[in-house]
Every structure is written in structure tokens, then in C-alpha cells.
Design a protein around this motif. Structure first.
Motif, PDB file in Angstrom:
ATOM      1  N   ASP A 194       0.653  -1.360   0.373  1.00 24.28           N
ATOM      2  CA  ASP A 194       0.296  -0.406   0.382  1.00 24.28           C
ATOM      3  C   ASP A 194       0.983   0.935   0.133  1.00 24.28           C
ATOM      4  OD1 ASP A 194       0.852   0.006   2.496  1.00 24.28           O
ATOM      5  OD2 ASP A 194      -0.512  -0.242   3.588  1.00 24.28           O
ATOM      6  N   GLY A 195       2.582   1.114  -0.730  1.00 17.71           N
ATOM      7  CA  GLY A 195       2.982   2.362  -0.112  1.00 17.71           C
ATOM      8  C   GLY A 195       2.624   2.971   0.997  1.00 17.71           C
ATOM      9  N   SER A 196       3.335   2.188   1.855  1.00 19.02           N
ATOM     10  CA  SER A 196       3.470   2.230   3.517  1.00 19.02           C
ATOM     11  C   SER A 196       5.409   1.927   4.116  1.00 19.02           C
ATOM     12  CB  SER A 196       2.407   2.305   4.693  1.00 19.02           C
ATOM     13  OG  SER A 196       2.323   0.843   4.396  1.00 19.02           O
ATOM     14  N   LEU A 197       5.803   2.541   4.959  1.00 22.09           N
ATOM     15  CA  LEU A 197       6.558   2.079   5.179  1.00 22.09           C
ATOM     16  C   LEU A 197       7.090   0.974   5.310  1.00 22.09           C
ATOM     17  CD1 LEU A 197       7.898   5.041   7.611  1.00 22.09           C
ATOM     18  CD2 LEU A 197       8.295   4.708   5.170  1.00 22.09           C
ATOM     19  N   ALA A 233       4.696  11.917   9.890  1.00 24.45           N
ATOM     20  CA  ALA A 233       4.952   9.915   8.818  1.00 24.45           C
ATOM     21  C   ALA A 233       3.961   9.842   9.359  1.00 24.45           C
ATOM     22  CB  ALA A 233       6.107  10.063   8.501  1.00 24.45           C
ATOM     23  N   LYS A 234       2.724   9.651  10.140  1.00 23.69           N
ATOM     24  CA  LYS A 234       1.903   8.722  10.699  1.00 23.69           C
ATOM     25  C   LYS A 234       1.213   8.486   9.671  1.00 23.69           C
ATOM     26  CE  LYS A 234      -0.829   7.814  13.952  1.00 23.69           C
ATOM     27  NZ  LYS A 234      -1.452   6.583  13.231  1.00 23.69           N
ATOM     28  N   ASN A 235       1.062   9.282   9.132  1.00 20.00           N
ATOM     29  CA  ASN A 235      -0.139   8.464   7.575  1.00 20.00           C
ATOM     30  C   ASN A 235       0.602   7.724   6.286  1.00 20.00           C
ATOM     31  OD1 ASN A 235      -2.065   9.777   8.372  1.00 20.00           O
ATOM     32  ND2 ASN A 235      -1.821  11.462   6.771  1.00 20.00           N
ATOM     33  N   GLN A 236       2.306   7.704   6.368  1.00 19.80           N
ATOM     34  CA  GLN A 236       2.807   6.772   5.683  1.00 19.80           C
ATOM     35  C   GLN A 236       3.466   5.619   5.998  1.00 19.80           C
ATOM     36  OE1 GLN A 236       6.694   8.681   4.048  1.00 19.80           O
ATOM     37  NE2 GLN A 236       6.364   7.067   2.231  1.00 19.80           N
ATOM     38  N   CYS A 237       3.709   5.379   7.585  1.00 16.60           N
ATOM     39  CA  CYS A 237       3.762   5.047   8.812  1.00 16.60           C
ATOM     40  C   CYS A 237       2.433   3.829   9.218  1.00 16.60           C
ATOM     41  CB  CYS A 237       4.544   5.549   9.667  1.00 16.60           C
ATOM     42  SG  CYS A 237       5.399   3.594  10.924  1.00 16.60           S
ATOM     43  N   PRO A 268      -1.074   4.473   9.151  1.00 21.06           N
ATOM     44  CA  PRO A 268      -2.256   5.371   9.174  1.00 21.06           C
ATOM     45  C   PRO A 268      -3.834   4.625   9.969  1.00 21.06           C
ATOM     46  CG  PRO A 268      -1.621   4.141   7.268  1.00 21.06           C
ATOM     47  CD  PRO A 268      -0.885   3.614   7.883  1.00 21.06           C
ATOM     48  N   ARG A 305       2.729   2.456  15.402  1.00 19.74           N
ATOM     49  CA  ARG A 305       3.447   1.079  14.829  1.00 19.74           C
ATOM     50  C   ARG A 305       3.960  -0.018  15.022  1.00 19.74           C
ATOM     51  NH1 ARG A 305       5.235   0.693   9.652  1.00 19.74           N
ATOM     52  NH2 ARG A 305       6.312  -1.666   9.417  1.00 19.74           N
TER      53      ARG A 305
END
Length: 471
Positions: free
Chosen positions: A312-315, A371-375, A377, A382
Motif C-alpha cells: 500500500d506504499g507505507s513504510l 509521517a504517521k499517514n505513511q507509517c 495510517p 506502529r
């Protein structure tokens, strides 16, 4: 003038069978390296000292070797071919007037004395020792792989697992069914308060063949599903010699577990342990990598089975830095992920049932992180599940960056070539014997024939060239 053959009976014949077998015939090379001198001693405890003499077991083994070397799958046809073919008679030590055993005797001996004495593994290991004597085994690198072979079971016939208990009440069961039920008894012992015939069968496949229950319903090749077994090969990469073979149901977990069995057996019986083991991604699971690196000190030239990369593109977890000194992860924003944030009176291992340790970030750090939405969401904070064998996984990842690993990937084709030879040349694309023991017998004989063919192909031409040079 037209010639005419005149057939005239002769009273005496001067016939030497050896003169009619070509010097470059495959069976001459196989006969050179097949030594069955100790077979009778191995089988002697399983024969009675009185009664009518049985068929020579060495003759039956030689006939079976012919069948697997020449791709003759039918035992009835094998007896006919040995009766007619002069080279086959010569290999079996039969004269022109000697009788060939009936095809029914193979079934009687295969399911009786040969199986009880593990005679086929004895012959396989004798041939393997000859391969070592001839210098075809170095023991530096091994490769492991599995191939699916169709079982002798109709894919259109199946029964639900709930009917297994009723099989125990029947008075007449086939050998394959009895072996299956005995295996269930060993895996699931009956409690004292459980009535007979009500064993736990949850570990069994939901789709069971009534003729061969141990066979696994699989659609691994990508076509229609069928019942099958897996033949697992452990080969030496220097000469492509098969070091061990193991039959398992066609299931990935069983195939991977057979790796430990074969490596331990080779080390125990031949005192050989490889420096590196080559396999595909199926053998890159964390428990197996941990066993290879931590227990056996074997370099895993295997791709790591890794599902941490997110789609999904997240880290992914690989973008977090592991700090072993502090036993924590550090995210790209500099926040720590720990497995515990307070001290306990009684120390805890934090190991889950999946053999992982969960590292979590502080919810306070994640809430205000840019960066929460990328890590993370969809979660408040995390977390990362770290395998207890992560050190072995890192070792495998570092090996994958070396030139030796690239060479190992090319060498792995040798085991795939053996499977192609097994199915195309030796015509073992479908089993004739049923049950796991029947599959093991067929796979052992096929591997024995492949090792014999390799010695005959590789070593006999060299000896012929030396003889020509001396002459």
C-alpha cells in the motif's frame, strides 16, 4: 538371382551371451558400479532357514534397476523384456534357458521382506558409497528441491474426512488405507475416554482419496488438481549425485521439513555435512534458516521468505533501523520501538506463538508524528514483529549479495535437471505403488538408477579412452 535363406536346425550352438552385448551399452556401465555382494547378508534375517528356496533377491533388484534405468514402468512388461532382451539377461546373470520370475513376485517381495528390511535404502546407500569412492562427491555444497509426482489415485473419487472413522470398522482394508490409519494413530493417540474409531482427524486433508489416503490433493503445477506425492532430492553440487531422497505428501511444509531429515541422515551415516545449502524461496523460512545457521553452521544460499514489504506504499519494516545494543528499532523520524517499556519483576521472553517478538512505538510519539499517514495510517502506533531467527535471516540476506550466491543460483539447476530426467526419460510422472511407503520405494529406486546412470555415463567413456591410448 534371388537369394533364399535356408533354415536348418543345429544340434549344438557355441553361444556366449557376453559377446552379444555391445561394449558401449548402458547396462555394462551400470553393472560395473552396482555391487550387491552384501545384499544377501542384509536380507538373511528376514528369510526362513527351512522350506523351499525363494527367488534370488539380487535377481529381483537387478530386474528393478533395469526397469527404472530404461523407463519400463510395468512389472509385467519388465518380465517380458528381460525374457526377450539379451542385454537384460546378461545384466541379470540369466542364461538363455533360465526362467524369468513372474511379475506377481515383485509385489510380494516389495510389500514384504524388502520393505521390512529397508532393502531399497540399503541398495541406494551402497551405490552412493561407490559414488564417493569414485570421487564424484565433494560434500562442499548441497542443493535441495522437491518435485510433485501424481499418485495412483483417481482425482474424481474422494470422500470427506468424517468418513475416516468408519474405515476402522471395516474388516477388509487395502494396505495403503491401513498405513494411513496407523499413521493417524501415531500422530493422534486415543485417550482413554474416547471410543475406538473416533480419532482426531483435523490434521488430515479435507479431500481424501479412498484408494490412497496419504496422497495430497494439490494443484501446484497450475492445472487441474490431483492427488500427489513429492519426491525431495538432496544432491551434491559438484557432480549432481543424489545424496538422499525422501517421499512426502505434496505439501510445502512437509517438503521443507524433509530438509532436516535428509541432512541429519547424511551426516549420521556418511559423516558429510555441507558448507552451503542451495534452495529456492520455499526453504527460506525463518525456522529453517535458524536451524541451518545456528544449529548446523551451514551457509544458507537461499532467498529469504520475506512478507514485510507492504503493497500500500507505507513504510516496511526494512526501513526501520535495528539497534542491537539497545534491543530496539528506530523509525525514520528517530522514535524508538521497544518490546517493553517498563521493567517486570519476573523477566519475560516476549516470544509469541509464532516465534516472534513484538516491538511497539509509543502512541504519544506516533500521534504527533508528521509521517504517521505513511507509517501506520490505520493503527494508533506502529509495531514490528521480529523473528527470533532474524539473525539467521540477516545472514542469508548478506550472503545473497556475494558472487558465490550467484554461482549457487546457477548450480541449483542441476537438481531441476534431475527431476526433468526423472519424468521424461525414466517416465516416473505417475506412481504405480500406493501409500507413503510405496512412494518412498519408487523414489529410492529411481534415485539409485539415476546415480548409476551418472557413473556409467561419466566414468566408462574415460576408461575406454585410456584403454585406446594404451593400445
Amino acid at each position: 538371382m534371388m537369394g533364399q535363406s535356408i533354415v536348418q536346425d543345429q544340434l549344438f550352438y557355441a553361444f556366449n551371451l557376453d559377446d552379444h552385448v555391445p561394449r558401449d551399452h548402458l547396462l555394462r556401465g551400470v553393472d560395473r558400479f552396482l555391487d550387491l555382494s552384501e545384499l544377501r547378508q542384509h536380507l538373511s534375517p528376514f528369510y526362513s532357514h527351512t522350506g523351499r528356496p525363494s527367488i534370488d533377491p539380487e535377481l529381483m533388484i537387478r530386474m528393478l534397476v533395469i526397469g527404472y534405468c530404461m523407463g519400463i514402468r510395468s512389472e509385467r512388461r519388465l518380465c517380458e523384456e528381460v525374457h526377450l532382451n539379451l542385454a537384460y539377461r546378461w545384466f541379470c546373470r540369466l542364461g538363455l534357458e533360465d526362467r524369468v520370475p513372474d511379475h506377481s513376485t515383485f509385489s510380494k517381495n516389495r510389500h514384504g521382506r524388502f520393505r521390512q528390511s529397508d532393502a531399497f535404502r540399503f541398495v541406494f546407500e551402497a551405490v552412493l558409497r561407490r559414488c564417493m569412492t569414485e570421487g564424484l562427491v565433494q560434500g562442499e555444497g548441497f542443493a535441495i528441491d522437491a518435485s510433485i509426482i501424481k499418485a495412483d489415485a483417481n482425482r474424481a473419487r474422494h470422500v470427506p474426512v468424517s468418513e475416516v472413522a468408519q474405515w476402522r470398522q471395516g474388516t477388509q482394508c487395502s494396505r495403503a488405507v491401513r498405513e494411513y490409519l496407523d499413521a493417524l494413530d501415531v500422530a493422534n493417540p486415543v485417550a482413554d475416554d474416547v471410543p475406538e474409531g473416533m480419532h482426531d482427524t483435523q490434521t488430515a486433508s479435507r479431500n481424501i482419496s479412498p484408494t490412497d489416503p496419504t496422497a495430497r490433493w494439490t494443484a501446484a503445477p497450475g492445472g487441474p488438481a490431483f492427488y500427489a506425492y513429492s519426491t525431495n532430492y538432496l544432491i551434491d553440487l559438484s557432480g549432481g549425485i543424489i545424496m538422499d531422497v525422501q517421499a512426502t505428501p505434496a505439501h510445502r511444509t512437509s517438503e521443507v521439513d524433509s530438509t532436516r531429515t535428509m541432512i541429519d541422515r547424511v551426516e549420521e551415516r556418511f559423516d558429510i555435512k555441507p558448507r552451503r545449502l542451495v534452495g529456492d524461496t520455499a526453504y527460506g523460512t525463518a525456522p529453517l534458516l535458524g536451524w541451518m545457521v545456528e544449529d548446523k553452521q551451514i551457509e544458507p544460499h537461499v532467498p529469504v521468505w520475506d512478507k514485510t514489504v507492504r503493497k500500500d506504499g507505507s513504510l516496511s519494516s526494512g526501513e526501520f533501523q535495528w539497534v542491537p545494543e539497545r534491543n530496539e528499532y528506530v523509525c525514520p523520524e528517530g522514535h524508538a520501538l521497544r518490546n517493553e517499556r517498563r521493567r517486570f519483576t519476573i523477566a519475560r521472553s516476549h516470544v509469541t506463538k509464532a516465534d516472534t517478538v513484538i516491538y511497539r512505538a509509543s502512541q504519544t510519539d506516533c500521534v504527533g508524528c508528521a509521517a504517521k499517514n505513511q507509517c501506520c495510517p490505520n493503527t494508533p502506533s506502529r509495531k514490528i514483529a521480529r523473528s527470533i531467527h532474524e539473525g539467521a535471516r540477516e545472514t542469508a540476506r548478506s550472503i545473497a549479495k556475494t558472487p558465490e550466491y550467484s554461482q549457487s543460483r546457477r548450480d541449483r539447476k542441476k537438481v531441476e535437471m534431475l527431476f526433468a530426467h526423472l519424468k521424461r526419460i525414466m517416465k516416473l510422472d505417475r506412481l504405480r505403488l500406493r501409500g507413503l511407503s510405496g512412494a518412498q520405494d519408487e523414489f529410492l529406486l529411481a534415485a539409485t538408477a539415476q546415480n548409476l546412470r551418472r557413473m556409467a555415463k561419466w566414468l566408462m567413456p574415460v576408461e575406454a579412452d585410456v584403454a585406446m591410448r594404451i593400445a
